[in-house]
Design an enzyme around this catalytic site. Structure first.
Site, mmCIF file in Angstrom:
data_model
loop_
_atom_site.group_PDB
_atom_site.id
_atom_site.type_symbol
_atom_site.label_atom_id
_atom_site.label_comp_id
_atom_site.label_asym_id
_atom_site.label_seq_id
_atom_site.Cartn_x
_atom_site.Cartn_y
_atom_site.Cartn_z
ATOM 1 N N ASP A 141 17.353 13.204 32.221
ATOM 2 C CA ASP A 141 16.710 14.074 33.182
ATOM 3 C C ASP A 141 15.515 14.463 32.840
ATOM 4 O OD1 ASP A 141 17.787 17.234 34.694
ATOM 5 O OD2 ASP A 141 16.748 15.369 35.570
ATOM 6 N N LYS A 144 10.599 10.289 34.260
ATOM 7 C CA LYS A 144 11.244 9.362 34.873
ATOM 8 C C LYS A 144 10.895 7.914 34.413
ATOM 9 C CE LYS A 144 13.020 12.873 36.587
ATOM 10 N NZ LYS A 144 13.924 13.402 35.972
ATOM 11 N N ASP A 169 19.570 11.248 36.323
ATOM 12 C CA ASP A 169 19.388 12.174 37.422
ATOM 13 C C ASP A 169 18.315 11.634 38.136
ATOM 14 O OD1 ASP A 169 18.212 15.692 38.040
ATOM 15 O OD2 ASP A 169 19.622 14.259 39.213
ATOM 16 N N ASN A 170 17.936 12.015 39.421
ATOM 17 C CA ASN A 170 16.738 11.462 40.207
ATOM 18 C C ASN A 170 16.586 9.955 40.224
ATOM 19 O OD1 ASN A 170 15.897 13.916 38.005
ATOM 20 N ND2 ASN A 170 16.023 14.424 40.071
ATOM 21 N N GLU A 199 18.043 18.503 44.466
ATOM 22 C CA GLU A 199 18.706 20.009 44.077
ATOM 23 C C GLU A 199 18.122 20.965 45.156
ATOM 24 O OE1 GLU A 199 17.472 17.947 41.720
ATOM 25 O OE2 GLU A 199 15.792 18.885 40.780
HETATM 26 N N1 LIG Z 1 9.834 11.992 26.786
HETATM 27 C C1 LIG Z 1 10.327 13.394 26.666
HETATM 28 N N2 LIG Z 1 11.159 13.855 25.832
HETATM 29 C C2 LIG Z 1 11.718 15.103 26.116
HETATM 30 C C3 LIG Z 1 11.493 15.724 27.177
HETATM 31 N N3 LIG Z 1 11.953 16.994 27.558
HETATM 32 C C4 LIG Z 1 11.352 17.345 28.785
HETATM 33 N N4 LIG Z 1 10.324 16.239 28.956
HETATM 34 C C5 LIG Z 1 9.389 16.172 30.360
HETATM 35 C C6 LIG Z 1 10.326 16.221 31.246
HETATM 36 C C7 LIG Z 1 9.570 16.922 32.555
HETATM 37 C C8 LIG Z 1 10.688 17.184 33.558
HETATM 38 C C9 LIG Z 1 11.400 16.083 34.073
HETATM 39 N N5 LIG Z 1 12.255 16.270 35.308
HETATM 40 C C10 LIG Z 1 11.588 16.009 36.482
HETATM 41 O O1 LIG Z 1 10.318 15.667 36.565
HETATM 42 C C11 LIG Z 1 12.047 16.411 37.788
HETATM 43 C C12 LIG Z 1 11.241 16.366 38.896
HETATM 44 C C13 LIG Z 1 12.009 16.537 40.167
HETATM 45 C C14 LIG Z 1 11.015 16.645 41.389
HETATM 46 C C15 LIG Z 1 9.954 17.443 41.401
HETATM 47 C C16 LIG Z 1 9.010 17.577 42.428
HETATM 48 C C17 LIG Z 1 9.633 16.963 43.675
HETATM 49 F F1 LIG Z 1 8.800 16.995 44.860
HETATM 50 C C18 LIG Z 1 10.804 16.211 43.749
HETATM 51 C C19 LIG Z 1 11.461 16.367 42.471
HETATM 52 C C20 LIG Z 1 13.373 16.916 40.189
HETATM 53 C C21 LIG Z 1 14.208 16.534 39.102
HETATM 54 O O2 LIG Z 1 15.389 16.661 39.136
HETATM 55 C C22 LIG Z 1 13.784 16.657 37.926
HETATM 56 O O3 LIG Z 1 14.269 16.419 36.712
HETATM 57 C C23 LIG Z 1 10.674 15.188 28.116
HETATM 58 N N6 LIG Z 1 10.079 13.954 27.851
HETATM 59 MG MG LIG Z 2 16.365 16.095 37.366
#
Ligand SMILES: Nc1ncc2ncn(CCCCCNC(=O)c3cc(-c4ccc(F)cc4)cc(O)c3O)c2n1
Ligand SMILES: [Mg+2]
Length: 215
Positions: A141, A144, A169-170, A199
């Protein structure tokens, strides 16, 4: 300075949830995200699918990539059997700080090891640092475009073995096209899409469950 969204989400938990009651923490976050401010938690609809898969699998070793505020961490940890071990990786220190408090409010701090850092840096070190041999469940999660490289790295490190379940997810929104193509076309995975919604919205999204069949 104005509080961040995760900090406002935490305030909603502290104001509404009951200390030590994971379900009340989940309910408080869902209420906040549905009625106050959207946030990128897996949410209640996909969360119910996640719950049923965790209950069915009853995993002993779980890895979560991307903790954010700890919503899915609480959803998973509250269903784990005693003695299970759950490692969750979060890159952003502000998110990690909020997640620690959310997990603590749910009374699940003893079931979860929250590690701050990037998945790419930590995956090669999980075995020697935590003494974990393989994972029964990996919940993806985080970024992406990191799902695929991290899956390949988990395979190379032997942390994914026959029977390991990857739950992503996603896969539709924001979307993980290269990851989907890989797990759906690979003879080493049995993949299935659980259709749902992004969500707290009516936009289509879903979870992809991929069972590793061994090399
Ligand atoms: N490499 C590494 N290691 C470890 C880490 N820990 C965090 N990160 C960075 C992750 C930053 C958050 C990731 N999640 C998402 O970006 C996300 C986005 C949406 C979404 C947003 C806007 C919209 F308009 C529509 C949908 C919906 C979701 O359910 C999502 O999960 C890492 N990276
Ligand atoms: Mg997500």
């Amino acid at each position: 300075t104005r509080k961040s969204r995760p900090q406002r989400l935490l305030k909603a938990v502290e104001g509404k949830a009951t200390l030590g009651d994971p379900q009340s923490v989940i309910t408080a976050i869902d209420h906040f995200c549905r009625h106050k401010e959207w946030a990128m938690n897996v949410g209640d609809e996909k969360g119910s699918i996640l719950d049923s898969l965790v209950i069915e699998l009853s995993p002993v070793n779980v890895l979560e990539l991307g903790t954010y505020c700890g919503y899915s961490t609480v959803r998973i940890a509250r269903l784990l059997p005693p003695g299970a071990r759950f490692i969750t990786l979060e890159f952003n220190p502000d998110y990690a700080a909020v997640a620690r408090q959310v997990i603590g409010w749910a009374g699940l701090e003893d079931k979860v090891q929250l590690v701050e850092g990037a998945s790419g840096d930590w995956i090669p070190r999980l075995r020697e640092h935590f003494g974990v041999q393989m994972f029964d469940l990996v919940f993806l999660d985080h970024w992406k475009d990191q799902y695929l490289p991290d899956t390949k790295q988990l395979e190379e490190c032997g942390l994914i073995q026959k029977g390991t379940v990857l739950l992503a997810d996603n896969v539709i929104c924001p979307g993980t096209p290269d990851y989907l193509k890989y797990v759906r076309n690979s003879p080493h995975y049995d993949s299935r899409y659980y259709r749902s919604h992004l969500e707290y919205t009516k936009v289509e999204d879903g979870l992809e469950k991929s069972v590793f069949l061994g090399f």
